[in-house]
Design a protein around this motif. Sequence first.
Motif, short mmCIF file in Angstrom:
data_model
loop_
_atom_site.label_atom_id
_atom_site.label_comp_id
_atom_site.label_asym_id
_atom_site.label_seq_id
_atom_site.Cartn_x
_atom_site.Cartn_y
_atom_site.Cartn_z
N TYR A 159 0.83 -1.21 0.00
CA TYR A 159 0.00 0.00 0.00
C TYR A 159 0.86 1.26 0.00
O TYR A 159 0.53 2.25 -0.66
CB TYR A 159 -0.94 0.00 1.21
N PHE A 160 1.96 1.22 0.75
CA PHE A 160 2.90 2.34 0.75
C PHE A 160 3.45 2.59 -0.66
O PHE A 160 3.49 3.73 -1.14
CB PHE A 160 4.03 2.04 1.74
N SER A 161 3.84 1.52 -1.33
CA SER A 161 4.41 1.64 -2.67
C SER A 161 3.38 2.19 -3.66
O SER A 161 3.70 3.08 -4.47
CB SER A 161 4.90 0.27 -3.17
N GLU A 162 2.15 1.68 -3.58
CA GLU A 162 1.10 2.16 -4.49
C GLU A 162 0.81 3.64 -4.27
O GLU A 162 0.60 4.40 -5.22
CB GLU A 162 -0.17 1.33 -4.30
N ALA A 163 0.78 4.04 -3.00
CA ALA A 163 0.44 5.43 -2.68
C ALA A 163 1.51 6.40 -3.19
O ALA A 163 1.19 7.41 -3.83
CB ALA A 163 0.26 5.59 -1.17
N ILE A 164 2.78 6.11 -2.92
CA ILE A 164 3.80 7.06 -3.35
C ILE A 164 4.04 6.99 -4.86
O ILE A 164 4.45 7.98 -5.47
CB ILE A 164 5.12 6.90 -2.57
N ALA A 165 3.74 5.83 -5.47
CA ALA A 165 3.82 5.74 -6.93
C ALA A 165 2.86 6.74 -7.56
O ALA A 165 3.17 7.41 -8.55
CB ALA A 165 3.52 4.33 -7.39
N LYS A 222 6.07 -0.12 -13.89
CA LYS A 222 4.79 -0.72 -13.47
C LYS A 222 4.66 -0.61 -11.95
O LYS A 222 5.63 -0.79 -11.21
CB LYS A 222 4.75 -2.18 -13.90
N THR A 223 3.46 -0.33 -11.46
CA THR A 223 3.30 -0.11 -10.02
C THR A 223 3.25 -1.40 -9.22
O THR A 223 3.90 -1.52 -8.17
CB THR A 223 2.02 0.72 -9.75
N VAL A 224 2.47 -2.38 -9.67
CA VAL A 224 2.38 -3.66 -8.96
C VAL A 224 2.73 -4.79 -9.92
O VAL A 224 2.19 -4.87 -11.02
CB VAL A 224 0.96 -3.89 -8.38
#
Length: 260
Positions: A159-165, A222-224
């Motif tokens: 979730y942290f990665s998705e948010a800052i992406a 790519k985000t995820v």
Amino acid sequence: MKKTALVTGAASGLGYKLALLLAKDGYSLILVDIDATNLKKVQSELHREYKCSVDIIIKDLSKPNVALEIVKEIDVVSVDVLINNAGFGLFGTFSDTDWQRESDMLHLHILTTTHLTKLVLDGMLKQNSGKILNVSSLAAFQPGPLMSIYYASKAYMLYFSEAIANELKGTGVTVTALCPGPTKTDFQNVVSGNTTNNKISFNMGCSFKVAQYGYNAMKKGKTVAIPGRFNKFLAVLPRFLTRNRATSIVRSIQDKNREG
């Protein structure tokens, strides 16, 4: 000028495979791990095979403020790629597992990963380019009885990665969360003090293929990234079940792995 990549947990497993891919692409490497013996072997191998610059930093990434220590040690070096790969698991009921080990896991997966990302991100934004790969897990998509802290901390990383992406769109900096399923690395041997527990063999992925998949996803921004069709199916399955049902299924799988 050669670009520089910083990889945590690079002495073995996915971290080593990702360092290998970076070396093949001509990056100068800064490799971080607590395992001094294996890290020195990796340093020698990559320097010999690819003639690239390989600096190593021996650090326990589960300790407070270690991210700041790392950044101070590399000093003026500009980091073009950051791979937060270091991690470990712990198997058992929350009431019985060791708190110190859990505290170390939370520091490593959450505090060190977040702090190191924040510190390195500053330089990336100044140069309007950079790539960050955070190694999360398929475990991030649902609660995990008998590995509660591990599953929860990996969910944080996702979730942290998705948010800052999302926040970084248009800056030239991308963030990718790699979410592999069970992968053939040393991870299974350090999940618990009793290594006969929870050695998963079902749906076991090849570490090099997983690393290559995540590396390619990072390069594309790519985000995820979820390697494998079956793992992609498992990632979305909890959306179609009640939360109690999804949690119960994970518990059943964990129980079978423990019995096996």
